[in-house]
Design a protein around this motif. Structure first.
Motif, PDB file in Angstrom:
ATOM      1  N   GLY A   1       0.813  -1.227   0.000  1.00 46.10           N
ATOM      2  CA  GLY A   1       0.000   0.000   0.000  1.00 46.10           C
ATOM      3  C   GLY A   1       0.842   1.271   0.000  1.00 46.10           C
ATOM      4  N   HIS A   2       0.236   2.374  -0.436  1.00 41.82           N
ATOM      5  CA  HIS A   2       0.953   3.650  -0.472  1.00 41.82           C
ATOM      6  C   HIS A   2       0.593   4.547   0.704  1.00 41.82           C
TER       7      HIS A   2
ATOM      8  N   LEU B   1      -3.228  -6.453  10.918  1.00 47.59           N
ATOM      9  CA  LEU B   1      -3.285  -5.280  11.799  1.00 47.59           C
ATOM     10  C   LEU B   1      -2.866  -4.086  10.958  1.00 47.59           C
ATOM     11  N   GLN B   2      -3.686  -3.037  11.014  1.00 53.13           N
ATOM     12  CA  GLN B   2      -3.413  -1.913  10.140  1.00 53.13           C
ATOM     13  C   GLN B   2      -3.457  -0.593  10.893  1.00 53.13           C
ATOM     14  N   ARG B   3      -2.433   0.232  10.661  1.00 52.82           N
ATOM     15  CA  ARG B   3      -2.483   1.609  11.185  1.00 52.82           C
ATOM     16  C   ARG B   3      -3.011   2.484  10.056  1.00 52.82           C
ATOM     17  N   ILE B   4      -4.137   3.134  10.326  1.00 56.38           N
ATOM     18  CA  ILE B   4      -4.778   3.920   9.271  1.00 56.38           C
ATOM     19  C   ILE B   4      -4.191   5.330   9.275  1.00 56.38           C
ATOM     20  N   ASN B   5      -3.796   5.787   8.122  1.00 57.04           N
ATOM     21  CA  ASN B   5      -3.137   7.091   8.008  1.00 57.04           C
ATOM     22  C   ASN B   5      -4.155   8.227   8.187  1.00 57.04           C
ATOM     23  N   HIS B   6      -4.159   8.798   9.423  1.00 58.94           N
ATOM     24  CA  HIS B   6      -5.191   9.804   9.711  1.00 58.94           C
ATOM     25  C   HIS B   6      -4.863  11.180   9.143  1.00 58.94           C
ATOM     26  N   LYS B   7      -3.661  11.304   8.565  1.00 63.74           N
ATOM     27  CA  LYS B   7      -3.364  12.582   7.882  1.00 63.74           C
ATOM     28  C   LYS B   7      -4.107  12.617   6.550  1.00 63.74           C
TER      29      LYS B   7
ATOM     30  N   HIS C   1     -16.284   1.036  -4.525  1.00 64.09           N
ATOM     31  CA  HIS C   1     -15.129   0.617  -3.741  1.00 64.09           C
ATOM     32  C   HIS C   1     -14.010   1.658  -3.752  1.00 64.09           C
ATOM     33  N   ASN C   2     -13.760   2.214  -4.908  1.00 67.58           N
ATOM     34  CA  ASN C   2     -12.817   3.332  -5.101  1.00 67.58           C
ATOM     35  C   ASN C   2     -11.334   3.024  -4.965  1.00 67.58           C
ATOM     36  N   ASP C   3     -10.968   1.763  -4.831  1.00 72.04           N
ATOM     37  CA  ASP C   3      -9.533   1.416  -4.903  1.00 72.04           C
ATOM     38  C   ASP C   3      -9.434  -0.013  -5.414  1.00 72.04           C
ATOM     39  N   THR C   4      -9.848  -0.188  -6.666  1.00 82.10           N
ATOM     40  CA  THR C   4     -10.058  -1.547  -7.184  1.00 82.10           C
ATOM     41  C   THR C   4      -8.846  -2.090  -7.928  1.00 82.10           C
ATOM     42  N   LYS C   5      -7.678  -1.506  -7.683  1.00 84.30           N
ATOM     43  CA  LYS C   5      -6.484  -2.058  -8.345  1.00 84.30           C
ATOM     44  C   LYS C   5      -6.445  -3.562  -8.067  1.00 84.30           C
ATOM     45  N   ILE C   6      -5.867  -4.319  -8.994  1.00 86.27           N
ATOM     46  CA  ILE C   6      -5.991  -5.779  -8.920  1.00 86.27           C
ATOM     47  C   ILE C   6      -5.397  -6.336  -7.626  1.00 86.27           C
ATOM     48  N   SER C   7      -4.419  -5.644  -7.044  1.00 81.89           N
ATOM     49  CA  SER C   7      -3.845  -6.179  -5.799  1.00 81.89           C
ATOM     50  C   SER C   7      -4.839  -6.067  -4.635  1.00 81.89           C
TER      51      SER C   7
ATOM     52  N   VAL D   1       4.172  15.088  -1.298  1.00 81.18           N
ATOM     53  CA  VAL D   1       3.621  15.187   0.057  1.00 81.18           C
ATOM     54  C   VAL D   1       2.541  14.135   0.338  1.00 81.18           C
ATOM     55  N   TYR D   2       2.075  13.415  -0.677  1.00 85.22           N
ATOM     56  CA  TYR D   2       0.939  12.512  -0.472  1.00 85.22           C
ATOM     57  C   TYR D   2       1.363  11.034  -0.504  1.00 85.22           C
ATOM     58  N   TYR D   3       1.856  10.584  -1.622  1.00 84.15           N
ATOM     59  CA  TYR D   3       2.207   9.157  -1.737  1.00 84.15           C
ATOM     60  C   TYR D   3       3.568   8.869  -1.112  1.00 84.15           C
ATOM     61  N   LYS D   4       3.683   7.681  -0.520  1.00 86.56           N
ATOM     62  CA  LYS D   4       4.995   7.232  -0.072  1.00 86.56           C
ATOM     63  C   LYS D   4       5.878   7.073  -1.321  1.00 86.56           C
ATOM     64  N   ILE D   5       7.107   7.531  -1.262  1.00 85.47           N
ATOM     65  CA  ILE D   5       8.000   7.336  -2.417  1.00 85.47           C
ATOM     66  C   ILE D   5       9.259   6.592  -1.973  1.00 85.47           C
ATOM     67  N   ASP D   6       9.871   5.881  -2.905  1.00 87.26           N
ATOM     68  CA  ASP D   6      11.108   5.156  -2.574  1.00 87.26           C
ATOM     69  C   ASP D   6      12.348   5.911  -3.036  1.00 87.26           C
ATOM     70  N   TYR D   7      12.175   6.856  -3.947  1.00 92.79           N
ATOM     71  CA  TYR D   7      13.344   7.607  -4.448  1.00 92.79           C
ATOM     72  C   TYR D   7      12.854   8.916  -5.055  1.00 92.79           C
ATOM     73  N   HIS D   8      13.780   9.858  -5.225  1.00 99.27           N
ATOM     74  CA  HIS D   8      13.477  11.148  -5.834  1.00 99.27           C
ATOM     75  C   HIS D   8      12.976  10.917  -7.274  1.00 99.27           C
ATOM     76  N   GLY D   9      11.836  11.476  -7.604  1.00100.86           N
ATOM     77  CA  GLY D   9      11.324  11.284  -8.972  1.00100.86           C
ATOM     78  C   GLY D   9      10.372  10.098  -9.113  1.00100.86           C
ATOM     79  N   HIS D  10      10.107   9.392  -8.006  1.00103.61           N
ATOM     80  CA  HIS D  10       9.232   8.204  -8.058  1.00103.61           C
ATOM     81  C   HIS D  10       7.834   8.576  -8.580  1.00103.61           C
ATOM     82  N   ASN D  11       7.300   9.669  -8.076  1.00108.28           N
ATOM     83  CA  ASN D  11       5.952  10.072  -8.517  1.00108.28           C
ATOM     84  C   ASN D  11       5.918  10.464  -9.996  1.00108.28           C
TER      85      ASN D  11
END
Ligand code: GN1
Ligand code: MG
Length: 353
Positions: free
Chosen positions: A28-29, A46-52, A215-221, A324-334
């Motif tokens: 997940g992102h 067990l999931q921590r929901i991102n309240h931001k 559902h609004n997040d129906t990506k195959i995963s 500022v929104y999605y988790k990224i793994d490297y500069h330019g990921h988005n």
């Protein structure tokens, strides 16, 4: 995250199991997700929901629980334990009637793990596409009699093109010169697609396309399969809320028909797979053709294109906003994610017009 911390949080929930070990699931992102192994061969999520990002977590959890209860009510003759392996099931906390536990500003929830289940990040055969289409179709069918006004808008304007476009134009104003320069080719593409990408928005606003539970997040995963690749159920119901079915159809197609992962940098690997589209559509229509209107059916392909565009635009906007929104793994990921989605739109347009 320390095992002891997770164990203590897990023990706040009413499951009668003993924590053995955990592993983090990284697909997940937004949220932090852990697989908890417990005694008696029982597993939990067990999931921590991102309240931001999710501003009303109690409302979100209520949406998920309501949806699961509704789905479960469709199988009156199946025993609870068996049903928990067919429908996503949430666990209450020990000391309250709530399905979430709040500690230090963080919100946690627990689900029963569905055993022997698998997910696919990338689809490798038509059967998975077909089964995926059936799963979403069934989800939409079974929730079609759940009053969508009983659900809160977890993220207001989530798949709203006017809103996403406004976010994008404001990111253009504040972006650094360097990022604007790197994104230039894609900002020009956005301008050329803008009008076509607002058609569904208008039909939604005029009511020609109805608002339903979606559902609004129906990506195959987010579809669960058994080891024989038969569909079990849709997971990740964080974003279940009122919406139009086109974006659910489209988000699934976006991920199923991409021959590469959504952040693949080598764009020559990114193609739209038409066979998977047809297989998914077949499964989807088998379940929904009698409940959808002619207008809804007519616009399914545009739903796919528009949803790919929405994601391209969101990744691009986040890149321009300095990630500022999605988790990224490297500069330019988005930016790489955005490029990937624009390539997919190009391939889609060449194959379906
Ligand atoms: C986010 O966190 P995850 O992977 O469930 C996003 C979806 C995107 C997806 C792209 C709340 O979902 O809209 O399609 O990333 N969820 C939110 O992979 O923004
Ligand atoms: Mg999600």
């Amino acid at each position: 995250m320390k095992a002891n911390t997770l164990k203590n949080i897990f023990n706040e929930f009413e499951h009668k199991s003993t924590f053995v070990s955990y592993s983090e699931l990284n697909s997940g992102h937004i949220n932090d997700t852990f697989l908890i192994k417990a005694t008696g061969n029982k597993n939990f999520i067990l999931q921590r929901i991102n309240h931001k990002i999710f501003k009303d977590v109690p409302g979100l959890v209520n949406n998920k629980v309501l949806t699961s209860k509704h789905l479960k009510s469709k199988f009156p003759n199946i025993k609870e334990e068996e049903l928990n392996q067919k429908v996503l099931s949430f666990v209450k906390t020990k000391n309250s009637d709530f399905y979430y536990y709040k500690k230090g500003g963080n919100y946690w929830n627990v689900m029963i793990f569905i055993n022997d289940s698998i997910t696919h990040e990338i689809v490798k055969n038509e059967e998975v596409a077909y089964e995926g289409g059936k799963l979403l179709g069934r989800f939409l069918n079974l929730t079609s009699d759940l009053d969508s006004s009983a659900l809160i808008n977890v993220i207001p304007n989530f798949h709203d093109m006017s809103f996403r476009y406004a976010q994008y134009t404001s990111s253009l104003q504040s972006a650094s010169k360097e990022r604007l320069f790197k994104a230039e080719k894609y900002t020009r593409l956005v301008s050329s697609l803008k009008d076509e990408m607002h058609i569904l928005q208008r039909l939604k606003e005029t009511g020609d396309i109805p608002t339903r539970v979606t559902h609004n997040d129906t990506k195959i995963s987010n579809s669960l399969f058994n080891k024989d690749n038969k569909g079990i159920c849709m997971i990740d119901t964080d974003t279940v809320m009122p919406g139009i079915i086109h974006y659910d159809f489209g988000d699934a197609i976006r991920t199923i028909c991409n021959t590469a992962a959504e952040d693949e940098k080598d764009l020559s690997k990114v193609e739209f797979n038409l066979e998977y589209y047809k297989a998914y559509e077949k499964g989807f229509l088998e379940q929904t053709k009698f409940s959808l209107s002619e207008t809804e059916l007519k616009y399914l392909p545009l739903g796919a294109k528009t949803m790919i565009f929405i994601m391209a635009l969101r990744f691009l906007t986040d890149y321009l906003n300095n990630d500022v929104y999605y988790k990224i793994d490297y500069h330019g990921h988005n930016l790489d994610r955005a490029k990937n989605q624009f390539k997919l739109i190009e391939s889609f347009t060449n194959k379906i017009s």
